[in-house]
Motif scaffolding. Structure first.
Motif, short mmCIF file in Angstrom:
data_model
loop_
_atom_site.label_atom_id
_atom_site.label_comp_id
_atom_site.label_asym_id
_atom_site.label_seq_id
_atom_site.Cartn_x
_atom_site.Cartn_y
_atom_site.Cartn_z
N GLY A 140 34.08 26.96 32.19
CA GLY A 140 34.30 27.91 31.11
C GLY A 140 34.47 29.35 31.53
O GLY A 140 34.62 30.23 30.67
N ARG A 141 34.50 29.65 32.81
CA ARG A 141 34.57 31.05 33.29
C ARG A 141 35.95 31.43 33.84
O ARG A 141 36.15 32.53 34.32
N ARG A 142 36.89 30.51 33.76
CA ARG A 142 38.22 30.74 34.34
C ARG A 142 38.88 32.00 33.81
O ARG A 142 39.40 32.82 34.57
N LEU A 162 41.00 39.20 38.44
CA LEU A 162 41.96 39.07 39.53
C LEU A 162 43.35 39.58 39.18
O LEU A 162 44.14 39.89 40.08
N SER A 163 43.66 39.69 37.90
CA SER A 163 44.98 40.16 37.50
C SER A 163 44.97 41.62 37.03
O SER A 163 46.00 42.14 36.58
N VAL A 180 39.62 46.32 46.18
CA VAL A 180 39.73 44.87 46.38
C VAL A 180 38.34 44.27 46.61
O VAL A 180 37.99 43.24 46.03
N ARG A 181 37.54 44.94 47.41
CA ARG A 181 36.17 44.45 47.64
C ARG A 181 35.38 44.41 46.34
O ARG A 181 34.61 43.49 46.10
N ALA A 182 35.57 45.43 45.49
CA ALA A 182 34.87 45.48 44.20
C ALA A 182 35.30 44.33 43.29
O ALA A 182 34.47 43.70 42.63
N ALA A 236 34.17 39.07 40.78
CA ALA A 236 34.61 37.71 40.48
C ALA A 236 33.74 36.64 41.13
O ALA A 236 33.62 35.53 40.60
N ARG A 237 33.13 36.95 42.24
CA ARG A 237 32.37 35.95 43.01
C ARG A 237 31.35 35.16 42.17
O ARG A 237 31.26 33.94 42.29
#
Length: 100
Positions: free
Chosen positions: A14-16, A23-24, A71-73, A78-79
């Motif tokens: 459910g987290r997609r 990511l976008s 990018v690292r943030a 997202a991790r």
């Protein structure tokens, strides 16, 4: 020579959509670093999976982007949404019928 990276990321159930939103998110620094394409996608056949297709000017440009604070943030944000199960295919682009 262009460099491609195709990634499959499994998310927590459910987290997609949350992962896709992160990511976008627009990041102009990717353009500046040599990103030619960065597409984030989904498939209803795999409701807890995010697909990412990246095309870079070079493998070095890809590595440099991974050092950007922005990018690292995004990765850190997202991790927690991910299961840790991923796959990645990296390759040097040999050619394309779309460009010389």
């Amino acid at each position: 020579m262009a460099f491609a990276n195709v990634v499959t990321l499994e998310t927590q159930p459910g987290r997609r959509d949350e992962a896709v939103a992160i990511l976008s998110r627009r990041n102009p620094q990717l353009d500046e670093t040599g990103c030619l394409l960065y597409e984030v996608g989904t498939s209803e056949e795999r409701p807890d999976t995010v697909f990412v297709a990246e095309l870079w000017e070079s493998a070095q440009a890809h590595r440099a982007a991974l050092e950007l604070d922005s990018v690292r943030a995004a990765i850190a944000e997202a991790r927690p949404l991910m299961t840790g199960r991923t796959s990645s295919e990296k390759f040097d682009v040999a050619g394309s019928p779309l460009r010389d």
